[in-house]
Write an enzyme that holds these catalytic residues in place. Structure first.
Site, PDB file in Angstrom:
ATOM      1  N   GLU A 234      55.986  -7.921 -10.676  1.00 28.49           N
ATOM      2  CA  GLU A 234      56.323  -8.051  -9.271  1.00 28.49           C
ATOM      3  C   GLU A 234      57.673  -7.386  -9.022  1.00 28.49           C
ATOM      4  OE1 GLU A 234      54.216  -9.149  -7.223  1.00 28.49           O
ATOM      5  OE2 GLU A 234      52.812 -10.315  -8.437  1.00 28.49           O
ATOM      6  N   ASP A 259      34.367  -9.965  -1.828  1.00 25.96           N
ATOM      7  CA  ASP A 259      35.439 -10.927  -1.553  1.00 25.96           C
ATOM      8  C   ASP A 259      36.697 -10.202  -1.077  1.00 25.96           C
ATOM      9  OD1 ASP A 259      36.550 -13.738  -1.711  1.00 25.96           O
ATOM     10  OD2 ASP A 259      37.918 -12.715  -3.085  1.00 25.96           O
TER      11      ASP A 259
END
Length: 316
Positions: A234, A259
């Site tokens: 991240e 999805d």
């Protein structure tokens, strides 16, 4: 006579308003006098004391009467000059002891003296940072253990033989989702390629089964299906950081791609992206703006794959 001359030079250098004090200090150093280090350390301590006096003066000025004759610029000028000399005089006779510590550490004149980093763990910044990282990882593992339904740590492994296999397998599902939600099938595949390195780094569960998660969609509070906990990269203020996170796990690639489409159109923050879904450039830019990924170059990476000869050769 030489020692007296060197001492004279040091004494004269203690006058902070003598513009030639630096030259006098250099001359004393050139003489080879070991007391020069002591003098330099005392002057450094004097600077430290002067900074403290200056801070206290500022606090006093904040409460001072603006109309007072003692609050004029002329008074402050001479007061600052006095404080500078006062700081030097205070430290020349022992002072706070900071000069002695500097002399011991720089001069290494005492075999028994050890630097603070040797005898105190808080003197080692790398140790502090390492402890902080370890504590953060332990906290993440504790939280994830309570929120991931006992799922063991997962890994990333290859799921496709080649980029051609990757595109050929995903294309029918991407086209179904693109037609259903007005998206660009090639943009969907380009994003999956960026997320997984053309299928080389797909999350696999602890038992070795693929999670089929090609879009890096995390298992948020609304997700009731299976999940996998894995290390991820991240970006925090543009700086990459390794973290652990729980990701959605699917039974098949078809379920994963569908999805993805459902996730994008049902999340309010991606509304702008949905409105630009037919334009790959605008769509990816809006995804990044909405925070789909923390990578500051996320959109440009997707478009680089989208416009690449490799993908265009497989999906004209």
């Amino acid at each position: 006579m030489e020692a007296f001359s060197s001492k004279n030079q040091l004494d004269m250098a203690r006058n902070v308003h003598d513009l030639g004090s630096i030259n006098k200090m250099r001359e004393a150093i050139a003489s080879g006098d070991e007391s020069v280090l002591q003098e330099a350390a005392e002057q450094f301590e004097a600077i430290f004391v002067q900074m403290m006096l200056k801070s206290m003066r500022k606090a006093q000025d904040a409460l001072a009467d603006e109309n007072s004759p003692f609050n004029s610029q002329q008074v402050k000028f001479y007061r600052d000059m006095h404080d500078q000399q006062l700081a030097t005089d205070l430290t020349s006779g022992g002072g706070l002891g900071l000069a002695d510590i500097i002399v011991k550490q720089m001069g290494q004149s005492e075999d028994s003296y050890l630097p603070a980093s040797v005898i105190r763990s808080d003197g080692n910044l790398s140790s502090l940072n390492r402890d902080r990282v370890i504590a953060t990882e332990q906290a993440q593992e504790t939280v994830l253990a309570s929120e991931s339904k006992g799922v063991q740590s997962a890994t990333k492994d290859s799921m496709f033989d080649s980029p051609e296999d990757f595109v050929e397998t995903l294309r029918p599902y991407a086209e179904q989702v693109a037609e259903k939600y007005g998206m660009d099938a090639k943009a969907i595949i380009a994003q999956a390629a960026v997320e997984t390195g053309w299928g080389k780094f797909v999350i696999h569960n602890a038992d070795g089964e693929s999670s089929h998660n090609l879009f890096g969609i995390k298992a948020n509070a609304q997700w009731e299906g299976d999940q996998a906990v894995v290390d991820t990269l991240e970006f925090n203020s543009g700086i990459p950081q390794k973290q652990k996170a729980a990701f959605r796990s699917y039974a098949s690639l078809e379920e994963a791609v569908h999805d993805y489409g459902r996730f994008i159109v049902t999340q309010p923050r991606y509304q702008q992206a949905v409105e630009q879904a037919s334009d790959a450039h605008s769509y990816t830019r809006e995804l990044q703006s909405a925070g789909y990924a923390t990578d500051p170059h996320y959109a440009s990476k997707i478009m680089a794959v989208y416009n690449s000869d490799r993908l265009n050769g497989l999906m004209p």
